[in-house]
Enzyme design. Structure first.
Site, PDB file in Angstrom:
ATOM      1  N   ALA A 121       1.036  -1.074  -0.038  1.00 55.63           N
ATOM      2  CA  ALA A 121       0.013  -0.137   0.050  1.00 55.63           C
ATOM      3  C   ALA A 121       0.960   1.479  -0.107  1.00 55.63           C
ATOM      4  CB  ALA A 121      -0.936   0.022   1.380  1.00 55.63           C
ATOM      5  N   TYR A 142      -8.519  -6.601  -0.282  1.00 57.05           N
ATOM      6  CA  TYR A 142      -8.890  -6.916   1.222  1.00 57.05           C
ATOM      7  C   TYR A 142     -10.495  -6.928   1.060  1.00 57.05           C
ATOM      8  CZ  TYR A 142      -4.435  -5.683   3.296  1.00 57.05           C
ATOM      9  OH  TYR A 142      -3.166  -5.428   3.589  1.00 57.05           O
ATOM     10  N   ASP A 181      -4.719 -13.242   5.647  1.00 59.65           N
ATOM     11  CA  ASP A 181      -3.754 -12.964   7.049  1.00 59.65           C
ATOM     12  C   ASP A 181      -4.250 -12.061   7.721  1.00 59.65           C
ATOM     13  OD1 ASP A 181      -2.521 -10.927   5.761  1.00 59.65           O
ATOM     14  OD2 ASP A 181      -0.723 -11.999   5.336  1.00 59.65           O
ATOM     15  N   HIS A 240       2.857 -11.630   5.550  1.00 61.91           N
ATOM     16  CA  HIS A 240       2.467  -9.962   5.574  1.00 61.91           C
ATOM     17  C   HIS A 240       3.861  -9.313   5.821  1.00 61.91           C
ATOM     18  CE1 HIS A 240      -1.241  -7.830   4.796  1.00 61.91           C
ATOM     19  NE2 HIS A 240      -0.436  -6.726   4.849  1.00 61.91           N
ATOM     20  N   ASP A 280       6.668 -14.887  -0.227  1.00 54.38           N
ATOM     21  CA  ASP A 280       7.206 -13.545  -0.029  1.00 54.38           C
ATOM     22  C   ASP A 280       7.594 -13.335   1.449  1.00 54.38           C
ATOM     23  OD1 ASP A 280       5.368 -12.142   1.272  1.00 54.38           O
ATOM     24  OD2 ASP A 280       4.887 -11.007  -0.428  1.00 54.38           O
ATOM     25  N   ARG A 322      15.959 -10.804  -0.012  1.00 58.46           N
ATOM     26  CA  ARG A 322      16.837  -9.577  -0.377  1.00 58.46           C
ATOM     27  C   ARG A 322      17.928 -10.101  -1.292  1.00 58.46           C
ATOM     28  NH1 ARG A 322      12.979  -8.281   1.556  1.00 58.46           N
ATOM     29  NH2 ARG A 322      12.508  -6.738   3.553  1.00 58.46           N
TER      30      ARG A 322
END
Ligand SMILES: Cc1cc2nc3c(=O)[nH]c(=O)nc-3n(C[C@H](O)[C@H](O)[C@H](O)COP(=O)(O)O)c2cc1C
Length: 384
Positions: free
Chosen positions: A125, A177, A205, A273, A307, A311
């Site tokens: 977001a 969502y 989640d 998340h 995810d 990195r």
């Protein structure tokens, strides 16, 4: 009093367990980028790896915006564990293997769509906190690098604005969502289909608000703050109400992975998340391992994405080795988007190169043939 070696072992153990947490590893980032005058961005050519973007963001963004991106739930142990879990398992390289064509094996199909690499931009977001142009840099960077971008429901730009930034033929997935009220959910599904998104990424989640201490201090906590009535039946009802495939995002246990396969989910997305919802939730690597050990068939019965904390190229390889088809990166791309599409493209290029050279040094000649034999996940005394 003399202590035997055996008596000292718990002390050694404690010393290793107490390694301090470094937000970015000390690879000279500070030495080179630390001289950048406040309020200016270092030249992109001096960004050599994805952690550098985090360093730049922390020094460039305002504190509340950076805190929103960087934030994890509660004491941020899951955030930290997402990063650290990758370093608790080792690779098992093979040598004297022909790896010269490794780059040609990077292209990956995700739900039938062709992309240039086995990684994508996770839905995040509020791109507007990092760049006045919001998500435009993410859409355009993804197009230039030919990777998938999953657009957040809570983007700074509207869905039509994001669609307008697309290049012709570019495939975007829409993250959603949903509310307890199905009429509103139906409206969201119809809107996503009408806007031209190719799939729905349904975040599962976040049935309750995330416990986000760092973010709340700056008034930038979770945007999804109600208790949502949300069950597998609801998921099935949604699937019967749209032609778009719906991917549950936020699967964190083998039980739910198995359930998702049973109900016929077209893909599943392992994620906690980014450690932002429930402190103590497992990292994607730990979830993938659990599935591999207890129900390995899941990886053959549906597409699995993951995810959290990715990195480096080698991080991605550890997930791919277990059967994950494509890995997502959230924060690195949000930080890279401070530079707009050029930053996002640079991040994609860095990651592609790392996946390829790390696979080559692992002795993998074809990324599609990577397998669990390339990792050693046995609990290791010294690294635990
Ligand atoms: C700033 C930010 C905003 C996020 N917003 C959303 C969102 O709107 N929907 C969602 O499903 N996940 C959201 N996430 C979680 C990401 O999709 C992803 O799971 C996570 O960032 C992966 O971890 P990483 O940042 O370590 O790569 C957000 C993450 C961040 C960092």
């Amino acid at each position: 009093m003399r202590l035997s070696t055996v008596a000292l072992l718990p002390l050694f153990r404690a010393a290793f367990a107490a390694r301090p947490f470094l937000n970015e590893p000390d690879t000279g980032i500070e030495d080179v980028l630390g001289n950048t005058p406040k309020g200016t961005l270092p030249n992109l050519t001096s960004i050599v790896g994805l952690p550098d973007f985090d360093y730049v963001a922390r020094h460039y963004m305002n504190l509340s915006g950076y805190s929103y991106y960087r934030n994890g739930a509660a004491g941020e142990w899951s955030y930290r564990n997402n990063l650290e879990a990758f370093h608790r398992i080792r690779l098992r390289p093979r040598v004297l293997v022909d790896i010269t064509n490794i780059e040609s094996s990077l292209p990956t199909k995700i739900l039938g769509h062709n992309f240039s690499a086995p990684f994508f931009i996770s839905p995040c977001a509020r791109a507007g906190y990092g760049n006045a142009e919001g998500e435009k840099g993410l859409v355009r960077g993804a197009s230039q690098g030919n990777i998938l971008y999953m657009v957040s429901d809570f983007s700074s730009l509207s869905k039509p604005e994001i669609q307008a930034a697309k290049t012709s033929g570019q495939v975007l997935f829409q993250q959603l969502y949903v509310a307890s009220n199905f009429t509103e959910t139906q409206r969201q599904l119809d809107q996503a289909a009408a806007a031209g998104f190719a799939a729905i990424v349904l975040t599962v989640d976040s049935a309750a608000d995330g416990n986000r201490h760092r973010a709340v201090r700056f008034g930038v906590g979770s945007a999804d703050s109600e208790y949502t009535y949300f069950t597998w039946d609801y998921y099935n009802q949604m699937r019967n109400s749209t032609r778009l495939p719906i991917i549950p995002k936020g699967i964190m246990s083998v039980e739910d992975a198995v359930k998702a396969v049973e109900v016929g989910a077209p893909a599943i997305y392992l994620s906690n998340h980014g450690g932002r919802q429930l402190d103590g939730a497992p990292s994607p690597l730990e979830i993938a391992l659990e599935i591999y050990e207890q129900a390995p068939y899941v990886f053959n019965r549906t597409e699995v994405y993951a995810d959290g904390g990715v990195r480096y190229g080698a991080d991605a390889l550890k997930l791919l080795a277990l059967g994950v088809k494509a890995v997502g990166l959230g924060r690195p791309f949000m930080y890279a988007n401070i530079y707009g599409d050029k930053g996002v493209k640079h991040a994609i290029d860095l990651m592609k190169r790392e996946v390829a050279i790390d696979a080559a040094n692992l002795g993998v000649g074809d990324l599609k043939k990577i397998s669990p034999t390339y990792i050693d996940y046995r609990p290791n005394y010294w690294y635990s």
